[in-house]
Write an enzyme that holds these catalytic residues in place. Structure first.
Site: not given
Ligand code: ATP
Ligand code: RIB
Length: 294
Positions: A12, A42, A212, A214, A217, A245, A280
């Site tokens: 949660m 999940a 990834t 952010g 890309g 995810d 979320g």
């Molecule tokens: P998080 O922990 O925030 O869920 P992460 O750190 O695991 O994400 P990121 O590399 O930040 O992974 O993002 C995963 C993918 O999401 C990126 O490769 C991209 O495709 C998309 N993404 C993330 N941020 C953006 C953004 N600001 N605009 C467009 N696409 C995004």
């Molecule tokens: O990747 C995002 C997830 O990381 C969140 O939903 C949180 O539960 C953490 O596990």
């Protein structure tokens, strides 16, 4: 329909919105507190189900109010929860601070996830019967390794999100087909902050890597080839929680459908870009029709 097994966490998420995240020793006033179903396992399960896969979730929730809500959220997404066990004690929780740029910082308390230390015959059969297995690192490493071994022995393609970052044992890496770190995890695993250098290093450990990046890309690299950058759609992010995810869950569906890699990465990037524009984790994941028309 692609059959996907997810062996992973269910949390949660307790999410607070702030203008700016506090530094060490600092107190700030937040705007709101929301409870949103999450957990890396999940989330990937929901993303894959909404993208059109037949998904089974393997893991555990607690016997508390959160556990019941987490289970029903997965069931509502059409996910098979027969192997999502209910254990005595609290469910996993994630304590998340999201700032006005949409960036987050997260502390996870494993709760019931920490009880998943080994797999039973039912879990092994579910993994062996899937086309793909999705793994992350929010369950005890012993279960993650066991799941990867079962998948590898049965020729089930395994995708590993190495998050939270930690050293990866070779017995796990030997069973992974596709590793999907974000750039921070890639740097932690390799010591290289340059994603190209990190990708080349990781190809010594697994056959295919997607780092990834952010809003920039992702970087795709397969053994025998040079890393290739796939840009993300330009959007305004309100909350990036669950972006990684969403990317992984959707990519798994596209790979299960045998789509060419560039098309699969573009589809996953579209899904993740939709996710970051909504608040979320599991609540922000797009449905197949939305991804197709994005
Ligand atoms: P998080 O922990 O925030 O869920 P992460 O750190 O695991 O994400 P990121 O590399 O930040 O992974 O993002 C995963 C993918 O999401 C990126 O490769 C991209 O495709 C998309 N993404 C993330 N941020 C953006 C953004 N600001 N605009 C467009 N696409 C995004
Ligand atoms: O990747 C995002 C997830 O990381 C969140 O939903 C949180 O539960 C953490 O596990």
């Amino acid at each position: 329909m692609t059959g996907i097994a997810v062996l992973g966490s269910t949390n949660m998420d307790l999410v607070v919105r702030v203008a700016r995240a506090p530094g060490p020793g600092e107190t700030v006033t937040g705007r709101e507190l929301r409870t949103v179903p999450g957990g890396k396992g999940a989330n990937q399960a929901v993303a894959a189900a909404r993208a059109g896969a037949d998904v089974i979730m393997i893991g555990a929730v607690g016997d508390d109010e959160y556990g019941a809500r987490l289970r029903s959220n997965l069931e509502h997404a059409g996910i098979d929860t027969d192997l999502l066990h209910t254990t005595e004690g609290p469910s996993g929780t994630a304590h998340i601070v999201v700032d006005d740029t949409g960036a987050n910082s997260i502390v996870v308390i494993p709760g019931a996830n920490g009880t998943v230390t080994a797999l039973g015959p039912g879990e092994m059969a579910a993994i062996a019967g899937a086309e793909l297995l999705l793994l992350q690192l929010e369950l005890p490493m012993s279960a993650v390794i066991e799941g990867a071994r079962v998948a590898h022995a049965q020729g089930v393609r395994t995708l590993l999100t190495p998050s939270p970052a930690q050293p990866l044992p070779s017995e796990l890496l030997d069973c992974v087909d596709l590793l999907i770190p974000n750039e921070h995890e890639a740097a932690a695993l390799t010591g290289f902050t340059d994603p190209h250098a990190a990708a080349r290093h990781l190809l010594g450990l697994v056959p295919v890597v997607v780092i990834t990046l952010g809003s920039r890309g992702c970087l795709y690299a397969a053994r025998g080839g040079e890393p290739v950058l796939f840009p993300a759609p330009e959007v305004t992010a309100v909350d990036t929680t669950g972006a990684g995810d969403t990317f992984v869950g959707t990519l798994a569906v596209a790979l299960g459908e045998r789509r060419p890699v560039p098309e699969a990465l573009a589809w996953a990037s579209s899904a993740a870009a939709l996710c970051v524009q909504r608040p979320g984790a599991s609540t922000s994941m797009p449905y197949r029709g939305e991804i197709d028309t994005a």
